[in-house]
Design a protein around this motif. Sequence first.
Motif, PDB file in Angstrom:
ATOM      1  N   HIS A  29     -10.332  52.775  10.809  1.00 43.62           N
ATOM      2  CA  HIS A  29      -9.720  53.137  11.839  1.00 43.62           C
ATOM      3  C   HIS A  29     -10.742  52.916  13.283  1.00 43.62           C
ATOM      4  O   HIS A  29     -10.021  53.004  14.323  1.00 43.62           O
ATOM      5  CB  HIS A  29      -9.053  54.516  11.614  1.00 43.62           C
ATOM      6  N   GLU A  30     -11.906  53.557  12.905  1.00 43.70           N
ATOM      7  CA  GLU A  30     -12.692  53.670  14.123  1.00 43.70           C
ATOM      8  C   GLU A  30     -12.853  52.183  14.764  1.00 43.70           C
ATOM      9  O   GLU A  30     -12.819  52.017  15.990  1.00 43.70           O
ATOM     10  CB  GLU A  30     -14.149  54.289  13.661  1.00 43.70           C
ATOM     11  N   PHE A  31     -13.099  51.219  13.870  1.00 44.80           N
ATOM     12  CA  PHE A  31     -13.140  49.985  14.399  1.00 44.80           C
ATOM     13  C   PHE A  31     -12.040  49.508  15.279  1.00 44.80           C
ATOM     14  O   PHE A  31     -12.020  48.814  16.137  1.00 44.80           O
ATOM     15  CB  PHE A  31     -13.495  49.126  13.029  1.00 44.80           C
ATOM     16  N   LEU A  32     -10.953  49.704  14.328  1.00 45.12           N
ATOM     17  CA  LEU A  32      -9.564  49.206  15.077  1.00 45.12           C
ATOM     18  C   LEU A  32      -9.449  50.102  16.635  1.00 45.12           C
ATOM     19  O   LEU A  32      -9.127  49.278  17.578  1.00 45.12           O
ATOM     20  CB  LEU A  32      -8.399  49.151  14.278  1.00 45.12           C
TER      21      LEU A  32
ATOM     22  N   GLN B 200     -19.487  46.895  15.696  1.00 48.47           N
ATOM     23  CA  GLN B 200     -19.561  48.305  15.126  1.00 48.47           C
ATOM     24  C   GLN B 200     -20.705  48.059  13.954  1.00 48.47           C
ATOM     25  O   GLN B 200     -20.367  47.126  13.094  1.00 48.47           O
ATOM     26  CB  GLN B 200     -17.977  48.851  14.581  1.00 48.47           C
ATOM     27  N   PHE B 201     -21.595  48.834  14.064  1.00 48.64           N
ATOM     28  CA  PHE B 201     -22.601  48.924  12.736  1.00 48.64           C
ATOM     29  C   PHE B 201     -22.269  50.013  11.778  1.00 48.64           C
ATOM     30  O   PHE B 201     -22.073  50.906  12.214  1.00 48.64           O
ATOM     31  CB  PHE B 201     -24.059  49.016  13.235  1.00 48.64           C
TER      32      PHE B 201
ATOM     33  N   VAL C 131      -9.367  36.663  15.280  1.00 49.08           N
ATOM     34  CA  VAL C 131      -9.948  36.343  14.005  1.00 49.08           C
ATOM     35  C   VAL C 131     -11.290  37.744  14.127  1.00 49.08           C
ATOM     36  O   VAL C 131     -11.467  38.012  15.033  1.00 49.08           O
ATOM     37  CB  VAL C 131     -10.899  35.227  13.878  1.00 49.08           C
ATOM     38  N   VAL C 132     -11.381  38.425  12.788  1.00 49.90           N
ATOM     39  CA  VAL C 132     -12.517  39.537  12.694  1.00 49.90           C
ATOM     40  C   VAL C 132     -13.563  38.900  12.039  1.00 49.90           C
ATOM     41  O   VAL C 132     -13.456  38.266  10.938  1.00 49.90           O
ATOM     42  CB  VAL C 132     -11.960  40.578  12.240  1.00 49.90           C
ATOM     43  N   LYS C 133     -14.875  39.127  12.621  1.00 52.56           N
ATOM     44  CA  LYS C 133     -15.930  38.385  11.771  1.00 52.56           C
ATOM     45  C   LYS C 133     -16.911  39.584  11.562  1.00 52.56           C
ATOM     46  O   LYS C 133     -17.168  40.318  12.261  1.00 52.56           O
ATOM     47  CB  LYS C 133     -16.778  37.431  12.910  1.00 52.56           C
ATOM     48  N   GLY C 134     -17.009  39.633  10.050  1.00 52.09           N
ATOM     49  CA  GLY C 134     -18.108  40.682   9.620  1.00 52.09           C
ATOM     50  C   GLY C 134     -19.237  40.201   8.796  1.00 52.09           C
ATOM     51  O   GLY C 134     -19.331  39.045   8.384  1.00 52.09           O
ATOM     52  N   LEU C 135     -20.426  40.815   9.151  1.00 50.76           N
ATOM     53  CA  LEU C 135     -21.779  40.567   8.625  1.00 50.76           C
ATOM     54  C   LEU C 135     -22.083  41.576   7.862  1.00 50.76           C
ATOM     55  O   LEU C 135     -22.092  42.794   7.904  1.00 50.76           O
ATOM     56  CB  LEU C 135     -22.832  40.091   9.491  1.00 50.76           C
TER      57      LEU C 135
ATOM     58  N   VAL D 233     -18.067  43.417  13.156  1.00 48.87           N
ATOM     59  CA  VAL D 233     -18.609  44.542  12.302  1.00 48.87           C
ATOM     60  C   VAL D 233     -19.737  44.076  11.617  1.00 48.87           C
ATOM     61  O   VAL D 233     -19.650  43.035  11.194  1.00 48.87           O
ATOM     62  CB  VAL D 233     -17.374  45.061  11.663  1.00 48.87           C
ATOM     63  N   VAL D 234     -20.672  44.839  11.537  1.00 47.40           N
ATOM     64  CA  VAL D 234     -22.062  44.551  10.772  1.00 47.40           C
ATOM     65  C   VAL D 234     -22.474  45.630   9.793  1.00 47.40           C
ATOM     66  O   VAL D 234     -22.642  46.799  10.117  1.00 47.40           O
ATOM     67  CB  VAL D 234     -23.141  44.312  11.627  1.00 47.40           C
ATOM     68  N   GLU D 235     -22.318  45.200   8.599  1.00 48.40           N
ATOM     69  CA  GLU D 235     -22.847  46.255   7.454  1.00 48.40           C
ATOM     70  C   GLU D 235     -24.330  46.017   7.267  1.00 48.40           C
ATOM     71  O   GLU D 235     -24.900  44.821   7.082  1.00 48.40           O
ATOM     72  CB  GLU D 235     -22.262  45.719   6.016  1.00 48.40           C
ATOM     73  N   VAL D 236     -25.349  46.900   7.184  1.00 45.70           N
ATOM     74  CA  VAL D 236     -26.807  47.063   7.248  1.00 45.70           C
ATOM     75  C   VAL D 236     -27.152  47.811   5.877  1.00 45.70           C
ATOM     76  O   VAL D 236     -26.936  49.042   6.114  1.00 45.70           O
ATOM     77  CB  VAL D 236     -27.647  47.101   8.180  1.00 45.70           C
ATOM     78  N   MET D 237     -27.643  47.490   5.082  1.00 44.44           N
ATOM     79  CA  MET D 237     -28.419  48.035   3.831  1.00 44.44           C
ATOM     80  C   MET D 237     -29.614  47.818   3.847  1.00 44.44           C
ATOM     81  O   MET D 237     -30.138  46.417   3.726  1.00 44.44           O
ATOM     82  CB  MET D 237     -27.617  47.807   2.673  1.00 44.44           C
ATOM     83  N   ALA D 238     -30.604  48.787   3.656  1.00 44.11           N
ATOM     84  CA  ALA D 238     -32.056  48.416   3.958  1.00 44.11           C
ATOM     85  C   ALA D 238     -32.625  47.655   2.665  1.00 44.11           C
ATOM     86  O   ALA D 238     -33.581  47.142   2.686  1.00 44.11           O
ATOM     87  CB  ALA D 238     -32.750  49.719   4.199  1.00 44.11           C
TER      88      ALA D 238
END
Length: 557
Positions: A277-280, A291-292, A453-457, A481-486
Amino acid sequence: MRIIVNGREIEIRDDARNVLEALREVGIEIPNLCYLSETSVYGACRMCLVEVDGRDIVTSCTLQPREGMVIKTHTPKIYEMRKGILQLLLASHDGECTTCEMNGKCKLQKYAQEFGLTTNRFEKISKKTVTDTSSVIVRDNGKCILCGDCVRACDEIQGIAAIDFAYRGFEAQVVPSFEEKLENTECVLCGQCVAYCPTGALAIRNDVDKVYKAIEDGKYVIGMIAPAVRASLQEEFGLEDDVATSGRVVSLLKMIGFKKVFDVAFAADLVAYEEAHEFLERVEKGEKLPQFTSCCPGWVKFAEQYYPEYISHLSSVKSPQMALGAIIKKFYSREIGVDPKDIVLVSIMPCTAKKFEAEREEFEGNVDIVLTTRELVKVIKSTGIDIKMVDPEPFDRPYGLSSQSGLSFGKTGGVLGSVVNVINDKMSVKSVETKQLSEGVSLTTVELSNGKVVKGLAVFGLGNARKIVDALKNGEMEADVVEVMACNYGCIGGGGQPYPNDVRTRARRAKILKEVQSIDVLISPTENFHMHQLYEKYLEKPLSHASHEVIHTLYKH
Ligand code: HC1
Ligand code: SF4
């Protein structure tokens, strides 16, 4: 390619990186103390010696295989040489095995046993070494063998270089920059250096005693278990394919005095729902994109240090650990009529940085004690109760229900996939396609029915994260939108997971997590009806005032 090893013809991969790796793949593990398949070759320990073509003795980690090569991995001469190396290392090692975190898992100890080293022909030498037990990551250089695995993991995998060799010759040691406490350096507390340390020179602070103290003090002790813990705990109990291990743990923790045990995957559903919801909302306002994700505390500290311009791009939703902590202290305490001060919340995580996250001022009072999977193993083993004999019990309600999406947080791509699932439930989506761009980086393209189109990494490893964020900054890449995991492969490869934490083990954990997910009947966070009850009772709706007050934060650094 075919080579002759110890008199037998063996087929190996043509593009094997070196002889050590090639033989490992066919079941011959050449002794080594400094070889990591995920970093550059260092060649420091000299344990991996082999004899080639009946002449030279060379290190197998630097030896390129070629057709017809004749190799001996274990001759009397090599045996003596390896023994000598071990004796030299042991002569300057503190040898305090009984109190070492790595006791039973240490490679030096293992080889000393296997090579029958009951005596040492070299005299014991004591050297001045640094110990620091004040941090989340405990350092004891008396146990360090200068293999450099930690240095390469931090530099080459995480792209940070918070630790390095200092001083020369006999005085050489691995230390943080300016010999500061790790927390005060660029270290993000990911614990990958600990995961790769073959001895116990680097370890994690043990907080188990605090849990027993809370139980003894009559506190209302509540446990909560992270998604990735249920993919690795089995390794320590010969329960490799057991999908019910977390249920057995729920039961065992109750036996020793926990009042309730909740599932962090419940909060993962909530976080994904809120983040979608935050992303939208950001898309609608056209701000703070990409958004990360912000559920990985190692990544958050990394972003704060190196990309302050992107701090406002981090999702303001707390991580599932901190969100569930805040909900329990704020709402659940009322339901059970217990003062939040009398609740001690114990979170069980695969991650070392989660200890640091719980100590951040933004989350004060949300979670009281964080135990890693390895500490949980100690708790279980010290009870003497055979976990295999314990009947599994479900997680307690109302925070025990989760969807496949919530569970998928435990491995790379899980947060992004869960957010996409929520978007899919809210809008008309035409297609979703995921492709691997490189090791540790994947791209998910979501085509909406309205043509947008939504692009997510999804990215794992902070070295990869640096490359991706730089590319986004320079306009060489695009993402919404980007997901990062260390950690490698996400939380299943966390620094607090059981040893070893290598490629093969992580692949097995990914498979177990998938099996655990497959028995879950709910697929998307949107289907989690207990989450909706939480909204009805307290949070109203995503991004409401109440939700902002309890499960969102603002990173200030
Ligand atoms: Fe993780 Fe997360 S997935 S960060 O890896 O978002 O640690 O498992 O608990 O908080 O859910 C870790 C795992 C964990 C959080 C969730
Ligand atoms: Fe480097 Fe992570 Fe170890 Fe810190 S915890 S020194 S960042 S590998």
